[in-house]
Each structure stands twice: as C-alpha cells, then as structure tokens.
Design a protein around this motif. Structure first.
Motif, PDB file in Angstrom:
ATOM      1  N   PRO A 287     -13.659   4.277 -27.694  1.00 20.78           N
ATOM      2  CA  PRO A 287     -13.459   5.637 -27.628  1.00 20.78           C
ATOM      3  C   PRO A 287     -15.116   6.227 -27.761  1.00 20.78           C
ATOM      4  CG  PRO A 287     -11.959   4.419 -29.091  1.00 20.78           C
ATOM      5  CD  PRO A 287     -13.139   3.623 -28.669  1.00 20.78           C
ATOM      6  N   LYS A 288     -15.117   7.258 -27.135  1.00 23.00           N
ATOM      7  CA  LYS A 288     -16.482   8.145 -27.244  1.00 23.00           C
ATOM      8  C   LYS A 288     -16.465   9.139 -28.499  1.00 23.00           C
ATOM      9  CE  LYS A 288     -18.676   8.267 -22.885  1.00 23.00           C
ATOM     10  NZ  LYS A 288     -19.331   9.171 -22.010  1.00 23.00           N
ATOM     11  N   ASP A 289     -14.852   9.296 -28.748  1.00 22.12           N
ATOM     12  CA  ASP A 289     -14.842  10.540 -29.944  1.00 22.12           C
ATOM     13  C   ASP A 289     -15.084   9.915 -31.385  1.00 22.12           C
ATOM     14  OD1 ASP A 289     -12.590   9.012 -29.763  1.00 22.12           O
ATOM     15  OD2 ASP A 289     -11.169  10.771 -29.779  1.00 22.12           O
ATOM     16  N   ASP A 290     -14.222   8.757 -31.466  1.00 23.28           N
ATOM     17  CA  ASP A 290     -14.078   8.137 -32.939  1.00 23.28           C
ATOM     18  C   ASP A 290     -13.815   6.810 -32.716  1.00 23.28           C
ATOM     19  OD1 ASP A 290     -14.145   7.472 -35.610  1.00 23.28           O
ATOM     20  OD2 ASP A 290     -13.194   9.371 -36.142  1.00 23.28           O
ATOM     21  N   PHE A 291     -14.612   5.816 -33.461  1.00 24.34           N
ATOM     22  CA  PHE A 291     -13.992   4.367 -33.477  1.00 24.34           C
ATOM     23  C   PHE A 291     -12.884   4.203 -34.257  1.00 24.34           C
ATOM     24  CE2 PHE A 291     -18.334   2.491 -32.290  1.00 24.34           C
ATOM     25  CZ  PHE A 291     -18.368   3.161 -31.188  1.00 24.34           C
ATOM     26  N   GLY A 292     -12.825   5.046 -35.295  1.00 25.36           N
ATOM     27  CA  GLY A 292     -11.522   4.774 -36.334  1.00 25.36           C
ATOM     28  C   GLY A 292     -11.954   3.861 -37.424  1.00 25.36           C
ATOM     29  N   PHE A 380     -26.620   1.624 -33.822  1.00 27.41           N
ATOM     30  CA  PHE A 380     -26.130   3.028 -33.569  1.00 27.41           C
ATOM     31  C   PHE A 380     -25.307   2.889 -32.473  1.00 27.41           C
ATOM     32  CE2 PHE A 380     -26.207   7.242 -32.137  1.00 27.41           C
ATOM     33  CZ  PHE A 380     -25.598   7.941 -33.096  1.00 27.41           C
ATOM     34  N   PHE A 381     -24.216   3.563 -32.291  1.00 31.16           N
ATOM     35  CA  PHE A 381     -23.295   3.775 -31.074  1.00 31.16           C
ATOM     36  C   PHE A 381     -23.056   5.050 -30.989  1.00 31.16           C
ATOM     37  CE2 PHE A 381     -22.805  -0.512 -31.806  1.00 31.16           C
ATOM     38  CZ  PHE A 381     -22.664  -1.289 -30.728  1.00 31.16           C
ATOM     39  N   PRO A 382     -23.349   6.241 -29.969  1.00 31.45           N
ATOM     40  CA  PRO A 382     -23.154   7.265 -30.019  1.00 31.45           C
ATOM     41  C   PRO A 382     -21.856   7.768 -29.771  1.00 31.45           C
ATOM     42  CG  PRO A 382     -24.980   6.716 -28.316  1.00 31.45           C
ATOM     43  CD  PRO A 382     -24.532   5.402 -28.927  1.00 31.45           C
ATOM     44  N   GLN A 383     -21.269   9.172 -30.479  1.00 28.23           N
ATOM     45  CA  GLN A 383     -19.895   9.129 -30.568  1.00 28.23           C
ATOM     46  C   GLN A 383     -19.909  10.842 -30.499  1.00 28.23           C
ATOM     47  OE1 GLN A 383     -17.297   6.953 -33.369  1.00 28.23           O
ATOM     48  NE2 GLN A 383     -19.253   6.209 -33.917  1.00 28.23           N
ATOM     49  N   TRP A 409     -29.379   3.601 -22.643  1.00 27.74           N
ATOM     50  CA  TRP A 409     -28.164   4.146 -23.210  1.00 27.74           C
ATOM     51  C   TRP A 409     -27.663   5.413 -21.950  1.00 27.74           C
ATOM     52  CZ3 TRP A 409     -24.147   3.541 -25.923  1.00 27.74           C
ATOM     53  CH2 TRP A 409     -24.092   2.755 -26.998  1.00 27.74           C
ATOM     54  N   PRO A 410     -28.481   5.958 -21.321  1.00 26.54           N
ATOM     55  CA  PRO A 410     -28.150   7.025 -20.370  1.00 26.54           C
ATOM     56  C   PRO A 410     -27.228   6.379 -19.295  1.00 26.54           C
ATOM     57  CG  PRO A 410     -30.379   7.541 -21.104  1.00 26.54           C
ATOM     58  CD  PRO A 410     -30.191   5.802 -21.489  1.00 26.54           C
ATOM     59  N   SER A 411     -27.517   5.299 -18.883  1.00 23.51           N
ATOM     60  CA  SER A 411     -26.501   4.776 -18.030  1.00 23.51           C
ATOM     61  C   SER A 411     -25.308   4.370 -18.323  1.00 23.51           C
ATOM     62  CB  SER A 411     -27.220   3.389 -17.157  1.00 23.51           C
ATOM     63  OG  SER A 411     -28.272   3.786 -16.553  1.00 23.51           O
ATOM     64  N   ALA A 412     -25.018   4.103 -19.676  1.00 21.00           N
ATOM     65  CA  ALA A 412     -23.857   3.921 -20.605  1.00 21.00           C
ATOM     66  C   ALA A 412     -22.837   5.250 -20.724  1.00 21.00           C
ATOM     67  CB  ALA A 412     -24.025   3.128 -21.411  1.00 21.00           C
ATOM     68  N   GLY A 413     -23.600   6.309 -20.212  1.00 21.95           N
ATOM     69  CA  GLY A 413     -23.145   7.595 -20.551  1.00 21.95           C
ATOM     70  C   GLY A 413     -23.679   8.538 -21.676  1.00 21.95           C
ATOM     71  N   TRP A 414     -24.642   7.954 -22.236  1.00 22.15           N
ATOM     72  CA  TRP A 414     -25.355   8.812 -23.375  1.00 22.15           C
ATOM     73  C   TRP A 414     -26.738   8.838 -22.980  1.00 22.15           C
ATOM     74  CZ3 TRP A 414     -22.017  10.895 -26.587  1.00 22.15           C
ATOM     75  CH2 TRP A 414     -20.795  10.415 -26.809  1.00 22.15           C
TER      76      TRP A 414
END
Length: 414
Positions: A287-292, A380-383, A409-414
């Motif tokens: 998830p991009k919002d929260d890993f929980g 660190f994993f962006p969220q 990271w940009p190619s991974a969507g961040w």
C-alpha cells in the motif's frame, strides 16, 4: 602506503594547529588504533564516566601494541573537550586538552579531532572508529542542523543535559571522511538506529564494515569491558562477530537483547542494484497510504497527554526492516525474492535477532520478529501518509540521500 600517507598528512596538520595543551611525546605506531568519539554534550552526559571506566577495564585485556584513544566532550562547564589514550594498565593518559568548548557535531571540528587523534596515536595497519552518542537514522541535509532528531551526535553548545542543539548529518560525515582519505577497518555505532541502508550507502567508501543496531539502544550504551578486546581482533570475521555477540550478550533490566548486524560495504553496490531490480514490483504490491500493523519498524514518534500517557503515532512509523517489507512485496514472486535475498546476505554478513528490545518509540506489540522477516537493517519506504505529516516531510527529505537515486525510487512511483 595509504596508511603511511594518512599518518604523514595527519602529523603535518597537527604541527600546523595551535598548541592548546598538547603532550610532546613521539608516537610509536600501534598495529590498530581505535578512536572512540564521545559526543556527550547532551542528556547522555551521565553515562560517559561509566563507559570510560568499562573501556579502562577492557583495555587491560588487550596487548600493548594497540591504541585505544578517546575524544570526550561532556556537558560540564568545568571540563573542556579532551583527547586521551587509555593505556594497557587501564589508565587515562591525556594527550590533548582543548582550551575552548566547541560543537563536536560540527563537521570541521570532527575532522580536526580525528586527524589529531590519528597523529597522536598513529597505526601501522588500520584504524577503527566508534561513534558514541545520539542518532536517529538517515539524514536529510548537508551540514550541521539545529532541528530536533537529525542524524548523529547532538551538541547543545551550552553544557546542558538536553538534546536541543546541533546535529551532524550523515552526508556531512561522508564528506569529511572523504576529505581525510580514510577507510576505517570498521565503524561501530553505539547510538540509536544507525544500521539503516540509507546511512550505510552514504558511508560505503569510508569503512570496510559498518556495525550497528537498526533499533533504539539503551542509554547505558555498549558493554565496553568485553567489547574493547573485540575491537582489536585482527581476523575480520572473528572481530565483527565478537563485537556483535558481546553487544548482544548485554541485556537491560527487562532481559531484552539488542538487534545488531554487520554490513560489508564492498557489497552495497550489488545490493543497491538488486534492490533497484525488484523495487517497482515491491512498490506496486504494498500500500502507498499505510503499511498498517504487523511489520517490523525501528523508529516512530510518540505523544504524551497531560497525565504522561504514551500514544504511538502510527502515521509517523518509518525505518522498516528491509527484509520484512521486500519479502512482503515479493510474496507472489518467490524466485525474485530468493535472488534478492542472496545478494542481501552477501552484504549483511552477520546479525543477531531480538524479538523484544529496549525502546521508547516503537510499539513492540504490533509485530512479531522471526527468522524469516528479520534482516537487521532498516530502509525507508515512502508512503502518502508522510506527505501530510506535521513533523517531517520524509518523502521529500529522502531525496537528499544517494540511496534514493541508486535504487531509482522515481521509477517505483516515488
């Protein structure tokens, strides 16, 4: 030849510096010189003397042809920073007494201190470095910063026991090591959260081995009585395993061990490329919002109400265990994970796992540590939750680190 050139440069620098209160004794090179950089002008001040006493006890177990040197900056108005050698008799021999206080977290001062230590106690074979003090993982600027919770070794500049002050950022540390032309045999970090991949990649050219914990550590620090002899083992594998094992053997009053690991820096470029290869898949599958809950993390923030009740701020979790999240993101690609894990194991060559450790900022009830999900190095994993953080803009600040670009990271969507 490289070490001889380093010694010559350091001696030239030393003779060019102002003579505050310097011991005028010709130095006989040791086999290995280990420098302990004690940045203690903060709320860790009360632990310094106990650690020095343990170092004295540990040094008595080491042969005479080694050097243990300490730089000490305490939070005391009555004592200025100094450099001392701990002898094989367990005595403190002052080599240099500074006449003025200064920020031990300033890059130029750290460089000057380290060069002076090397000139006063040169080594014929190699050097080790111990970073003693506060730390909070990867860092985001290129110079000393006054914001709270930034990298290594806060110095308040007022001799108070507080963490309000200036911090040394990891890119600045990398730059000063580059200027020195030094490659430490090891850097052992006796401070919190230093075994993260972002910091390791910044320092990959500065040391052969990085030994640290990804987690918070107890204020009492390392068990130097047993650790100091391990610093001077000249078989690399025995050395780094002994350092980890001796630290792991120490428990706090609750019987908790410290997770700790060793990174072989020559393998970090290969790990970066392997991570770059799988990162788009991992990013697409988590998830991009929260890993929980349920995932190992080593740093977060807490708040306390008027009654002192602690509340963990779940949106401020970061420094996740690298193996845990990448394994999770590659659940449907077991072959890709095994390929990546093989490269990881070549870089993280030794670790000691703890399922429950000393911490003030991590809710240990929210995850379970196992042999399968523990790597001993954080990442660190962006969220998206970090975009709205009232504390830090992690998703932007990570762009200050070389790791962000090498794994793309940009190619991974961040």
């Amino acid at each position: 030849m490289k070490h001889l050139l380093t010694i010559i440069i350091a001696i030239l620098l030393l003779t060019a510096c102002s003579k505050d209160d310097e011991k005028e004794t010709p130095a006989v090179p040791a086999d290995r010189t280990v420098i302990v950089y004690i940045a203690g002008e903060n709320n860790l001040n009360s632990f310094i003397q106990g650690n020095l006493n343990d170092m004295k006890a540990g040094r008595q177990q080491v042969t005479t042809n080694e050097s243990l040197v300490v730089f000490v900056d305490k939070a005391l108005n009555t004592e200025k920073p100094y450099i001392a050698k701990i002898t094989d008799k367990g005595e403190m021999e002052h080599l240099y007494n500074y006449t003025e206080d200064f920020y031990a977290s300033a890059p130029d001062k750290m460089e000057e201190v380290l060069r002076r230590c090397m000139a006063l106690c040169p080594a014929s074979k190699d050097y080790g470095l111990v970073l003693w003090g506060h730390a909070d993982g990867w860092i985001v600027e290129d110079s000393v910063d006054t914001s709270a919770r930034r990298a290594y070794g806060v110095d308040n500049g007022t001799n108070r026991e507080t963490t309000d002050g200036k911090w040394l950022n990891i890119p600045s540390m990398r730059q000063l090591f580059n200027r020195m032309g030094i490659k430490w045999k090891f850097i052992f970090s006796d401070c919190c959260n230093m075994q993260n991949i972002e910091t390791a990649y910044e320092l990959k050219d500065a040391a052969e081995y990085l030994i640290a914990s990804p987690a918070e550590i107890p204020g009492i620090g390392a068990p130097y009585t047993t650790l100091v002899p391990a610093f001077f083992i000249h078989n690399d594998e025995q050395m780094y395993k002994s350092i980890c094992d001796r630290y792991y053997e120490q428990t706090d009053k609750e019987g908790r061990h410290l997770p700790i690991s060793v990174i072989k820096t020559s393998q970090l470029d290969a790990l970066a490329q392997a991570t770059r290869k799988v990162l788009p898949t991992v990013a697409a599958n988590v998830p991009k919002d929260d890993f929980g809950a349920g995932h190992i993390y080593y740093f977060g923030l807490v708040s306390k109400d008027s009654w002192g009740v602690k509340t963990y701020l779940q949106n401020e979790k970061n420094l996740y265990d690298m193996v845990d999240i990448i394994r999770w993101g590659l659940t449907d690609s077991p072959e890709a994970y095994e390929e990546w894990r093989n490269v990881f194991d070549q870089a993280v060559i030794y670790s000691r796992m703890s399922t429950y450790w000393h911490t003030n900022l991590v809710d240990l009830t929210k995850f379970k540590v196992t042999e399968q999900n523990f790597g001993g190095v954080s990442m660190f994993f962006p969220q998206t939750k970090h975009d709205n953080s009232p504390y830090y803009k992690h998703n932007e600040l990570i762009k200050k680190m070389a790791w962000y670009y090498v794994v793309d990271w940009p190619s991974a969507g961040w």
